[in-house]
Each structure stands twice: as C-alpha cells, then as structure tokens.
Design an enzyme around this catalytic site. Structure first.
Site, PDB file in Angstrom:
ATOM      1  N   ASP A  30      29.736  -4.610   5.799  1.00 30.89           N
ATOM      2  CA  ASP A  30      29.789  -5.968   6.333  1.00 30.89           C
ATOM      3  C   ASP A  30      31.195  -6.223   6.866  1.00 30.89           C
ATOM      4  O   ASP A  30      32.166  -5.637   6.383  1.00 30.89           O
ATOM      5  CB  ASP A  30      29.427  -6.994   5.251  1.00 30.89           C
ATOM      6  CG  ASP A  30      28.876  -8.278   5.850  1.00 30.89           C
ATOM      7  OD1 ASP A  30      27.655  -8.519   5.723  1.00 30.89           O
ATOM      8  OD2 ASP A  30      29.666  -9.039   6.467  1.00 30.89           O
ATOM      9  N   THR A 126      14.611  -9.134  12.013  1.00 31.85           N
ATOM     10  CA  THR A 126      13.463  -9.559  12.807  1.00 31.85           C
ATOM     11  C   THR A 126      13.867  -9.577  14.289  1.00 31.85           C
ATOM     12  O   THR A 126      14.762 -10.332  14.670  1.00 31.85           O
ATOM     13  CB  THR A 126      13.031 -10.967  12.344  1.00 31.85           C
ATOM     14  OG1 THR A 126      12.751 -10.901  10.944  1.00 31.85           O
ATOM     15  CG2 THR A 126      11.819 -11.460  13.101  1.00 31.85           C
ATOM     16  N   GLY A 270      11.268 -25.388   7.291  1.00 27.43           N
ATOM     17  CA  GLY A 270      12.633 -25.152   7.759  1.00 27.43           C
ATOM     18  C   GLY A 270      13.018 -23.743   7.394  1.00 27.43           C
ATOM     19  O   GLY A 270      12.162 -22.860   7.243  1.00 27.43           O
ATOM     20  N   CYS A 273      14.312 -18.654   9.117  1.00 29.27           N
ATOM     21  CA  CYS A 273      13.425 -17.780   9.889  1.00 29.27           C
ATOM     22  C   CYS A 273      12.255 -18.450  10.605  1.00 29.27           C
ATOM     23  O   CYS A 273      12.070 -18.202  11.795  1.00 29.27           O
ATOM     24  CB  CYS A 273      12.949 -16.644   9.005  1.00 29.27           C
ATOM     25  SG  CYS A 273      14.333 -15.549   8.613  1.00 29.27           S
ATOM     26  N   LYS A 276      13.484 -20.259  13.860  1.00 28.97           N
ATOM     27  CA  LYS A 276      14.081 -19.385  14.886  1.00 28.97           C
ATOM     28  C   LYS A 276      13.079 -18.345  15.369  1.00 28.97           C
ATOM     29  O   LYS A 276      13.050 -18.012  16.560  1.00 28.97           O
ATOM     30  CB  LYS A 276      15.375 -18.752  14.369  1.00 28.97           C
ATOM     31  CG  LYS A 276      15.207 -17.415  13.677  1.00 28.97           C
ATOM     32  CD  LYS A 276      16.523 -16.703  13.453  1.00 28.97           C
ATOM     33  CE  LYS A 276      16.376 -15.607  12.409  1.00 28.97           C
ATOM     34  NZ  LYS A 276      15.413 -14.549  12.731  1.00 28.97           N
TER      35      LYS A 276
HETATM   36  N1  LIG Z   1      16.856 -14.579   5.049  1.00 27.50           N
HETATM   37  C1  LIG Z   1      15.662 -14.079   4.771  1.00 27.50           C
HETATM   38  O1  LIG Z   1      15.065 -14.387   3.743  1.00 27.50           O
HETATM   39  C2  LIG Z   1      15.002 -13.108   5.699  1.00 27.50           C
HETATM   40  C3  LIG Z   1      15.612 -12.708   6.884  1.00 27.50           C
HETATM   41  N2  LIG Z   1      15.019 -11.802   7.696  1.00 27.50           N
HETATM   42  C4  LIG Z   1      15.716 -11.326   8.900  1.00 27.50           C
HETATM   43  O2  LIG Z   1      16.777 -10.459   8.475  1.00 27.50           O
HETATM   44  C5  LIG Z   1      17.887 -10.575   9.371  1.00 27.50           C
HETATM   45  C6  LIG Z   1      19.141 -10.903   8.587  1.00 27.50           C
HETATM   46  O3  LIG Z   1      18.976 -12.184   8.030  1.00 27.50           O
HETATM   47  P1  LIG Z   1      19.911 -12.722   6.840  1.00 27.50           P
HETATM   48  O4  LIG Z   1      20.121 -11.656   5.839  1.00 27.50           O
HETATM   49  O5  LIG Z   1      19.316 -14.014   6.428  1.00 27.50           O
HETATM   50  O6  LIG Z   1      21.290 -12.946   7.638  1.00 27.50           O
HETATM   51  P2  LIG Z   1      22.708 -13.340   7.015  1.00 27.50           P
HETATM   52  O7  LIG Z   1      23.392 -14.140   8.054  1.00 27.50           O
HETATM   53  O8  LIG Z   1      22.547 -13.867   5.641  1.00 27.50           O
HETATM   54  O9  LIG Z   1      23.463 -11.918   6.874  1.00 27.50           O
HETATM   55  C7  LIG Z   1      23.930 -11.156   7.938  1.00 27.50           C
HETATM   56  C8  LIG Z   1      25.218 -10.436   7.536  1.00 27.50           C
HETATM   57  O10 LIG Z   1      25.636  -9.608   8.621  1.00 27.50           O
HETATM   58  C9  LIG Z   1      27.062  -9.597   8.658  1.00 27.50           C
HETATM   59  N3  LIG Z   1      27.499  -9.127   9.979  1.00 27.50           N
HETATM   60  C10 LIG Z   1      27.518  -9.789  11.167  1.00 27.50           C
HETATM   61  N4  LIG Z   1      27.946  -8.981  12.151  1.00 27.50           N
HETATM   62  C11 LIG Z   1      28.204  -7.765  11.590  1.00 27.50           C
HETATM   63  C12 LIG Z   1      28.624  -6.518  12.099  1.00 27.50           C
HETATM   64  N5  LIG Z   1      28.864  -6.330  13.397  1.00 27.50           N
HETATM   65  N6  LIG Z   1      28.768  -5.488  11.226  1.00 27.50           N
HETATM   66  C13 LIG Z   1      28.518  -5.643   9.904  1.00 27.50           C
HETATM   67  N7  LIG Z   1      28.100  -6.808   9.383  1.00 27.50           N
HETATM   68  C14 LIG Z   1      27.946  -7.862  10.202  1.00 27.50           C
HETATM   69  C15 LIG Z   1      27.431 -11.032   8.328  1.00 27.50           C
HETATM   70  O11 LIG Z   1      28.767 -11.102   7.864  1.00 27.50           O
HETATM   71  C16 LIG Z   1      26.399 -11.368   7.239  1.00 27.50           C
HETATM   72  O12 LIG Z   1      26.883 -11.109   5.944  1.00 27.50           O
HETATM   73  C17 LIG Z   1      17.475 -11.602  10.415  1.00 27.50           C
HETATM   74  O13 LIG Z   1      16.904 -10.953  11.514  1.00 27.50           O
HETATM   75  C18 LIG Z   1      16.403 -12.405   9.707  1.00 27.50           C
HETATM   76  O14 LIG Z   1      15.491 -12.982  10.622  1.00 27.50           O
HETATM   77  C19 LIG Z   1      13.823 -11.230   7.386  1.00 27.50           C
HETATM   78  C20 LIG Z   1      13.173 -11.565   6.229  1.00 27.50           C
HETATM   79  C21 LIG Z   1      13.710 -12.523   5.291  1.00 27.50           C
HETATM   80  O1  LIG Z   2      11.376 -14.039   7.787  1.00 29.27           O
HETATM   81  C1  LIG Z   2      11.792 -14.653   6.819  1.00 29.27           C
HETATM   82  O2  LIG Z   2      12.964 -14.985   6.642  1.00 29.27           O
HETATM   83  C2  LIG Z   2      10.852 -15.105   5.753  1.00 29.27           C
HETATM   84  O3  LIG Z   2      10.354 -16.407   6.159  1.00 29.27           O
HETATM   85  C3  LIG Z   2       9.495 -17.029   5.205  1.00 29.27           C
HETATM   86  O4  LIG Z   2      10.175 -17.172   3.952  1.00 29.27           O
HETATM   87  P1  LIG Z   2      11.199 -18.367   3.660  1.00 29.27           P
HETATM   88  O5  LIG Z   2      11.635 -18.975   4.948  1.00 29.27           O
HETATM   89  O6  LIG Z   2      12.218 -17.828   2.746  1.00 29.27           O
HETATM   90  O7  LIG Z   2      10.378 -19.451   2.832  1.00 29.27           O
HETATM   91  P2  LIG Z   2       8.860 -19.943   2.766  1.00 29.27           P
HETATM   92  O8  LIG Z   2       8.448 -19.987   1.364  1.00 29.27           O
HETATM   93  O9  LIG Z   2       7.991 -19.217   3.710  1.00 29.27           O
HETATM   94  O10 LIG Z   2       9.017 -21.437   3.273  1.00 29.27           O
HETATM   95  C4  LIG Z   2       9.386 -21.741   4.610  1.00 29.27           C
HETATM   96  C5  LIG Z   2       9.294 -23.234   4.827  1.00 29.27           C
HETATM   97  O11 LIG Z   2       7.938 -23.663   4.839  1.00 29.27           O
HETATM   98  C6  LIG Z   2       7.787 -24.773   3.970  1.00 29.27           C
HETATM   99  N1  LIG Z   2       6.434 -24.746   3.384  1.00 29.27           N
HETATM  100  C7  LIG Z   2       5.945 -23.596   2.840  1.00 29.27           C
HETATM  101  C8  LIG Z   2       4.686 -23.572   2.294  1.00 29.27           C
HETATM  102  C9  LIG Z   2       3.891 -24.730   2.321  1.00 29.27           C
HETATM  103  O12 LIG Z   2       2.732 -24.767   1.854  1.00 29.27           O
HETATM  104  N2  LIG Z   2       4.408 -25.851   2.869  1.00 29.27           N
HETATM  105  C10 LIG Z   2       5.666 -25.893   3.412  1.00 29.27           C
HETATM  106  O13 LIG Z   2       6.091 -26.939   3.935  1.00 29.27           O
HETATM  107  C11 LIG Z   2       8.881 -24.608   2.924  1.00 29.27           C
HETATM  108  O14 LIG Z   2       9.211 -25.834   2.315  1.00 29.27           O
HETATM  109  C12 LIG Z   2      10.013 -24.061   3.759  1.00 29.27           C
HETATM  110  O15 LIG Z   2      10.737 -25.108   4.378  1.00 29.27           O
HETATM  111  C13 LIG Z   2       8.286 -16.107   4.965  1.00 29.27           C
HETATM  112  O16 LIG Z   2       7.450 -16.696   3.970  1.00 29.27           O
HETATM  113  C14 LIG Z   2       8.747 -14.715   4.501  1.00 29.27           C
HETATM  114  O17 LIG Z   2       7.604 -13.867   4.374  1.00 29.27           O
HETATM  115  C15 LIG Z   2       9.689 -14.163   5.568  1.00 29.27           C
HETATM  116  O18 LIG Z   2      10.190 -12.890   5.183  1.00 29.27           O
END
Ligand SMILES: NC(=O)C1=CN([C@@H]2O[C@H](COP(=O)(O)OP(=O)(O)OC[C@H]3O[C@@H](n4cnc5c(N)ncnc54)[C@H](O)[C@@H]3O)[C@@H](O)[C@H]2O)C=CC1
Ligand SMILES: O=C(O)[C@H]1O[C@H](OP(=O)(O)OP(=O)(O)OC[C@H]2O[C@@H](n3ccc(=O)[nH]c3=O)[C@H](O)[C@@H]2O)[C@H](O)[C@@H](O)[C@@H]1O
Length: 435
Positions: A30, A126, A270, A273, A276
């Site tokens: 990172d 993603t 909200g 993910c 966006k």
């Molecule tokens: N947050 C979630 O629960 C989920 C996210 N995703 C996807 O995963 C991806 C990552 O999401 P998050 O982990 O939430 O992002 P995040 O913003 O929490 O983490 C990204 C990290 O990358 C680092 N970074 C940025 N530029 C860099 C570089 N050039 N080299 C090395 N490190 C660098 C940042 O400092 C940061 O720590 C996105 O595409 C998101 O859509 C998929 C499933 C669940």
């Molecule tokens: O790509 C991602 O980052 C992730 O996005 C969501 O996960 P997350 O955003 O962490 O949370 P969710 O539990 O899906 O909730 C998303 C939003 O929907 C709302 N929600 C969810 C369920 C519901 O019945 N009603 C509702 O309003 C939640 O309050 C929240 O604001 C997906 O559920 C994950 O499978 C996926 O990996």
C-alpha cells in the site's frame, strides 16, 4: 502459497488476513505508510468484526505489509484490491487500477532472474467488463513484459459485505474464477483450496471468462440494489395505504423465487459499492449504446427515499432553528464506513431547513466529523435525543432498538424511523418510512 495483495483497504486487508489465517504467506502493498505500519504491528487499519484478532495473530508474521512493489517478486500471485471510484459522470475511474498494474509490471520486469512460471495478476477490485483485458493487461505489458510468458491475468471478484467481511470471505456463497488460461485457473484453485476445506459447506466455484467474471460482480450488486429499491417502491405504496411493508416483505420472502434477504425497506442503500457500481455499469452500458431503464429507476428511487424521510418529519414539526437528532451515520451497522451513507442527504436536507443538528453513531462519528465539522456530535443516543424536537433514524444499529425512556427527554418526541429499528410506542409520535 506466497501471495501479494496490492491495496490494503477494506477488501485487501480482509482478504490478506483471512488468507494468512488459512496458511498462506501474504504481503500487502500500500502507498499509505500508516496502514503498512499498523499491519506490521498487528493492528487492523479498519474497523471490521473479527479482523482485529486475525491481524493481531498474523500481522508481522504470515501477514506482512510493505510500500515496496518489489515484494511481489517473492510471490506467485498478485491480487489488485485497489479503489475503483466514480468519475463525476458516474463512470468508473480506473486511474488507481492502471497505476497499480503499471507498478506491478515494472516490478516484474525488474526481476533479476525471470521466474520459471508466469506471475498471475488477479483483478480483485470491481471493474466494468473488459477492463482487465483492455486496460490492465496492457499496463502490465508496458514494462516490456509478454502476456502468457511473463504474466497471466484473471478476474476473481469479491462478494464480501462490510460489517461481516471476515465471515463472508471465509464462507462465500460462491467463488468466481474468470480466466483465459488453465494455469491461472489452477493457481486460483490452489489459492482457495484451504478456504474450501475449512468452509462450513460446499463452496461452488464458477469457472468462466474474464469479462464474464467482471460482469457477474456488477450483476450481483445491481440485482441486490434493485431488489432493495423495489421493496422500497412497494413500501412507499404500502405507506400510502397504511399497510405494514414489513409484514408484506416477510410474506413474499417465503416464496423461494423471491427469497427473504434484502427486503428491508427504508431510507435506501448506501456504501462504497452499490451506488458507485450501479452508476458505473449504467455509464458503461450507455457508452455501448444501451440505456438501462431499470437500473436508472433503482437509483432514482434510492435518491428519493431520504427526501421522503424528511418530508415525514416536516409533516409533524417545523425544524428550522430546532435541535434535531440524527441517529446513525454509518451506511449500515457494523462498520465505521460513511461512504455514500444515506446520512449525508439527510444531514444536508436538515441543514437546508435550518435545523440545529446533533448526530450520533457508535463508531462512525469521527469519520463524519471530518466531513461535517460544523454539526454537533453526541457521545450517546440519549444525549442526542435530549431536548431534540425530532429524531431521524438512518442506520439500524441494534442499540437503537433498546432506546425507551430516552425519548421522554425530547422537547418534541417526533421519531421518523428510516430503518424499522424502533418500536412504535405510546408517548412518541412515530413514523416509519414504509410502515
Ligand atoms: N469495501 C468492500 O466491502 C468491497 C469492495 N469491493 C471492491 O474492491 C475494491 C477496493 O475497495 P476497498 O477495499 O473498499 O477500497 P479502499 O479505498 O478501502 O482501499 C484501497 C487501498 O488502496 C491503496 N492504494 C491506492 N493507490 C495505490 C497504489 N497505487 N498502490 C498501492 N496501494 C494503493 C489505498 O491507500 C487504500 O488503502 C473496489 O473496486 C471495490 O469496489 C468489492 C467487494 C467488497
Ligand atoms: O461490492 C461490495 O462492496 C459489496 O456491496 C454489498 O455489501 P455492502 O455494501 O457492504 O453492504 P450491504 O449489506 O449489501 O448493504 C448495502 C446497503 O443496502 C442497504 N440495505 C440492505 C439490505 C436491505 O434489505 N435493505 C437495505 O436498505 C444497507 O443499509 C446498506 O446501506 C454487497 O452486499 C456485497 O456482496 C458486495 O461485495
């Protein structure tokens, strides 16, 4: 296996800690030195249930962090878990992915002895269909590398949710391997073999093409977001008729074809993910000449729910110059993440009305304070409610369900619940958004 993960945020850190726990040697890379130091000191850089324990156990050991891309040379496989935010028009911004891919290529090209096997670079983030093929593989190759001989690419999208990320990663509904090469598929099987062995039940593996894997992720997220918008639409209709949308949802959820999950209506979706990703796939499809009517409607409806919440408050109290409590700031319970939280349009709507806002969240207050330093923050729901002429519930934290006598300290006990977490009771004017 020796694994590197570029990007140690919500996904990168969770995946890294879980893979280390499953026995792999993992290094995260990172650019943020605070994150790197935290992990090496055994401290999780983010709030996520179960992660503290895993990072404490493995941080500095089987789980290491670094700012140095050269670390990937000691690994067989690198995952890109970098941000994929939105441009102003909603389309996907690939600058972090392309920069990461270029750095991976440069590091691989700088290896003194070319590895016998090509290094596998896996897109974990993603990204819209064809990104790995058209935008990332070429950036890796820019360093003078040849795809197939020096490196391979694959897509392995992540489906974990915030708040339950560790449990979701360790017990996924499915694993998706998007590849165009047998060796890449084999490496992904090796990577996940310990997880499949340790998981509670059978974990199906979907072997598919790279672009299909990328699209599966969008289809998954937008289907769920649209399901919530649909139940919100139905809920809004229910409210018009004085019908309880939660009783309706419970009943339709018994139909296997509908399923009981993601039927909680309220103030909308909200997070980092759903918003966006929905915008990104709408924009990407539009660029191909297709306008998605359903996904656009899902977004429109989602944008309208916070306005409906505030309109219900307006029905009972003129909040101008009055103290209003906002309960819940995180986009969902179990996380301190405020990205695209519904609390933002609610706070901005209250500001437009001239309300004196006092907000409370069990863990997300500091994140919100950075964004809105000028509103008041209470250290408990009880303090937020004291003297308030209205309260709106934005996040379904369990502790709000236990609130009771605290409502008696409100100046005007009007409660508008956007999450069905507070029970209707005597002594307060209660409005549920869809019930
Ligand atoms: N947050 C979630 O629960 C989920 C996210 N995703 C996807 O995963 C991806 C990552 O999401 P998050 O982990 O939430 O992002 P995040 O913003 O929490 O983490 C990204 C990290 O990358 C680092 N970074 C940025 N530029 C860099 C570089 N050039 N080299 C090395 N490190 C660098 C940042 O400092 C940061 O720590 C996105 O595409 C998101 O859509 C998929 C499933 C669940
Ligand atoms: O790509 C991602 O980052 C992730 O996005 C969501 O996960 P997350 O955003 O962490 O949370 P969710 O539990 O899906 O909730 C998303 C939003 O929907 C709302 N929600 C969810 C369920 C519901 O019945 N009603 C509702 O309003 C939640 O309050 C929240 O604001 C997906 O559920 C994950 O499978 C996926 O990996």
């Amino acid at each position: 296996m020796n694994v590197s993960i570029v990007g140690s945020g919500y996904v990168g850190t969770t995946v890294a800690a879980c893979l280390a726990d499953l026995g792999h040697e993992v290094v995260t890379i990172d650019i943020d030195e605070d994150i790197v130091d935290a992990i090496n000191d055994g401290e999780s850089p983010i709030h996520e249930p179960g992660l503290d324990e895993l990072v404490a156990e493995h941080g500095g050991g089987r789980l290491r962090a670094s700012t140095d891309y050269e670390e990937i040379l000691d690994t067989e496989l690198t995952m890109l878990a970098l941000p994929t935010p939105s441009n102003d028009d909603g389309s996907i911004d690939l600058q972090f992915m392309e920069a990461g891919a270029a750095s991976v290529g440069e590091a691989l090209a700088g290896a003194e002895n070319a590895a016998a096997d090509p290094h596998l670079v896996v897109t974990k983030s993603t990204v819209v269909p064809n990104t790995t093929e058209d935008r990332l593989a070429p950036r890796i190759a820019d360093a003078g590398l040849e795809r197939g001989t020096d490196f391979l690419v694959a897509s392995n999208p992540e489906f974990q949710r915030e708040g339950t990320a560790v449990a979701d990663f360790l017990n996924p509904d499915k694993l998706v391997f998007g590849t165009d090469d047998d060796r890449a598929t084999e490496l992904l099987h090796d990577l996940y073999a310990p997880l499949r062995e340790a998981a509670d039940g059978d974990v199906p593996v979907v072997e598919t093409g790279i672009a299909e894997a990328e699209m599966i992720k969008y289809a998954n997220n937008t289907f769920l977001a649209t399901k919530v918008s649909l139940i919100n639409d139905i809920g809004n209709i229910c409210k018009e008729f004085g019908v309880d949308a939660y009783e309706v949802a419970d009943a339709i959820g018994l139909d296997d074809r509908i399923g009981e999950q993601f039927l909680r209506s309220g103030v909308g979706w909200g997070g980092s993910c759903f918003p966006k990703d929905t915008d990104a796939i709408i924009a990407a499809a539009r660029e191909q000449g297709y306008d998605s009517a359903v996904l656009s409607a899902a977004v429109e409806l989602n944008d309208a729910q916070p306005k409906r919440l505030l309109a219900l408050l307006d029905d009972h109290v003129d909040v101008s110059g009055k103290r209003v409590a906002v309960l819940g700031l995180a986009f969902k319970p179990g996380t301190d993440d405020i990205r695209n939280t519904r609390a933002v349009p609610v706070i901005e709507g209250l500001q437009e009305r001239g309300a004196d806002i006092v907000a409370y969240d069990p863990v997300a207050t500091e994140n919100m304070r950075e964004r809105y330093p000028d509103i008041q923050y209470a250290d408990s729901a009880a303090t937020a409610l004291e003297g308030a002429s209205g309260a709106v519930v934005v996040t379904d934290w369990d502790e709000f369900a236990a609130l009771d006598a605290e409502f008696e300290d409100m100046a005007d006990p009007v409660v508008v619940d956007g999450r069905r977490i507070i029970e209707r009771r005597d002594g307060i004017t209660y409005e549920g958004l869809t019930w």
